[in-house]
Design an enzyme around this catalytic site. Sequence first.
Site, PDB file in Angstrom:
ATOM      1  N   TYR A  52       0.849  -1.198   0.000  1.00 40.31           N
ATOM      2  CA  TYR A  52       0.000   0.000   0.000  1.00 40.31           C
ATOM      3  C   TYR A  52       0.879   1.241   0.000  1.00 40.31           C
ATOM      4  CZ  TYR A  52      -4.971  -0.956   0.308  1.00 40.31           C
ATOM      5  OH  TYR A  52      -6.255  -1.267   0.004  1.00 40.31           O
ATOM      6  N   GLU A  54      -0.526   4.815  -0.470  1.00 43.28           N
ATOM      7  CA  GLU A  54      -1.301   6.048  -0.641  1.00 43.28           C
ATOM      8  C   GLU A  54      -0.415   7.266  -0.430  1.00 43.28           C
ATOM      9  OE1 GLU A  54      -3.033   3.501   0.936  1.00 43.28           O
ATOM     10  OE2 GLU A  54      -5.201   3.943   0.814  1.00 43.28           O
ATOM     11  N   ASP A 199      -6.567  13.536 -24.966  1.00 44.18           N
ATOM     12  CA  ASP A 199      -6.560  12.132 -24.542  1.00 44.18           C
ATOM     13  C   ASP A 199      -5.871  11.377 -25.672  1.00 44.18           C
ATOM     14  OD1 ASP A 199      -7.078   9.465 -24.204  1.00 44.18           O
ATOM     15  OD2 ASP A 199      -9.167   9.717 -23.625  1.00 44.18           O
ATOM     16  N   THR A 226      -3.694   6.033 -21.689  1.00 43.38           N
ATOM     17  CA  THR A 226      -3.487   4.703 -21.116  1.00 43.38           C
ATOM     18  C   THR A 226      -2.058   4.299 -21.459  1.00 43.38           C
ATOM     19  OG1 THR A 226      -4.446   3.796 -23.125  1.00 43.38           O
ATOM     20  CG2 THR A 226      -5.867   3.857 -21.194  1.00 43.38           C
ATOM     21  N   LYS A 229      -1.694   0.629 -24.918  1.00 44.68           N
ATOM     22  CA  LYS A 229      -2.044   0.545 -26.349  1.00 44.68           C
ATOM     23  C   LYS A 229      -0.745   0.624 -27.153  1.00 44.68           C
ATOM     24  CE  LYS A 229      -6.769   2.177 -25.657  1.00 44.68           C
ATOM     25  NZ  LYS A 229      -6.957   2.877 -24.377  1.00 44.68           N
ATOM     26  N   ARG A 235      -1.744  -2.561 -18.324  1.00 47.44           N
ATOM     27  CA  ARG A 235      -2.981  -1.769 -18.270  1.00 47.44           C
ATOM     28  C   ARG A 235      -2.848  -0.735 -17.158  1.00 47.44           C
ATOM     29  NH1 ARG A 235      -5.696  -4.679 -21.704  1.00 47.44           N
ATOM     30  NH2 ARG A 235      -7.374  -3.160 -21.774  1.00 47.44           N
TER      31      ARG A 235
HETATM   32  N1  DSN Z   1     -11.469   0.445 -25.060  1.00 45.33           N
HETATM   33  C1  DSN Z   1     -10.520   1.312 -25.683  1.00 45.33           C
HETATM   34  C2  DSN Z   1     -10.509   1.187 -27.142  1.00 45.33           C
HETATM   35  O1  DSN Z   1     -10.688   0.094 -27.629  1.00 45.33           O
HETATM   36  O2  DSN Z   1     -10.301   2.172 -27.849  1.00 45.33           O
HETATM   37  C3  DSN Z   1     -10.666   2.718 -25.283  1.00 45.33           C
HETATM   38  O3  DSN Z   1     -10.933   2.810 -23.945  1.00 45.33           O
END
Ligand code: DSN
Length: 431
Positions: A52, A54, A199, A226, A229, A235
């Site tokens: 933990y 925080e 984003d 994120t 990707k 993730r």
């Molecule tokens: N789920 C993602 C996508 O496939 O673009 C975005 O959050």
Amino acid sequence: MITHLKKTDPNVYNFIKGEEKRQKNGMELIASENYVSPSVLEALGTVFTNKYSEGYPGKRYYGGQEFTDKLESLAIERAKKLFRSDHANVQPLSGAPANVAVYFAWLNPGDTVLGMDLTHGGHLTHGSPVTYMAKLYNFVRYKMKDVETGEIDYDELRRVAKKEKPKIILAGFSAYPREYDYAKMKAIADEVGAVAMADMAHIAGLIAAGLLKNPFDYGFHIITTTTHKTLRGPRGALILSKGTVGNPLKQVEKTIENLPTLIDRSVFPGFQGGPHMNTIAAITVALGEAAKPAFKTYAKQILKNAKAMAEELMDLGCKLVTNGTDNHLMVMDCVTSFGSNGKEIEVALDKAGITASKSTIPDDPLPPYSPSGLRLGTPAMTTRGMKEKQMKQIARWIVEISQNRNDEKKINKIKKDVQDLCLKYPVPGIK
Ligand code: DSN
């Protein structure tokens, strides 16, 4: 290597083995997915999950932070350097919480956000009516001016901004195959006194490699992304911002200059609890990998592969939204191309071991669960080493399957060919 689970929990062990086989034998064309390196995978499965933490490095609410502090500080330094930001918060649990944390940091209930129309490529967290955010805040939209070229209607964006006075103007998407004019958006944000937020979840890896524009170079204040990707990490998510970094345990005035501190306070204690330190370990490794020359070569190939796949699909008569791509993804109009829809084509491709995701097309007359389009992307198969030649072959299979979607014999034959090709390109970390 998995050494204990087989004995202690054979059910879970077998699910993992099944998923490994699925990934090995299959063709991954979901634009938002990728395969992490064995090093990222190793970092993720470590004892950091026991901890933990925080708070933030040097300012925690629990003891025992000698290594978590070093780790999180390294993650922050790597993220700042890679994306040229003044500050990085590496704790958001994923993309949706990252965007929500920014809204909580800057908006009051009832405030307005101007974001991309969802059928034109915008994302659920940019104000879909089904989200709680849409009940708290007022989301208004901009669109493409010309769906044949993908050019965004910046005149309309400006008109709406002047009328609605948004507190945030949001660039970013999950299904838009072209580049933004960030300078134009920032000028509009300045004109109406809005924060400029991007984003960049889908294209973070391509920005890190210097192949797509970095919104910070055009004066943007905040970038969320994120990490799993094109950036090819675990993730998780990052919130990057420009401004003065203050003490996250102290209240600060709500000014653009104070965004880094407002964001830190919004993520914790405002919204989340303990960060997932094992994920932060894996993010740190991924950020290190993304800074290496080999990653740039990888990112370049993603773009070449997407162009090759898009061109072959169009040569074979498919209709793509905006007639091509400048990034890693494309959206195929399945109604115009095959007299079908995205859901039916997704199911048919799945039967042949090709995984993709249905998608809306601009102003789609069909509903989101059974929309007109199919989104395809090249980051994952590029990680496995495939190049333009293989992309063209995959495009031919996609068309053949779509045209023969009810012919099980034909689909089974292609499934075999798909598997043969995939087995020649191993998934990192899977034997
Ligand atoms: N789920 C993602 C996508 O496939 O673009 C975005 O959050």
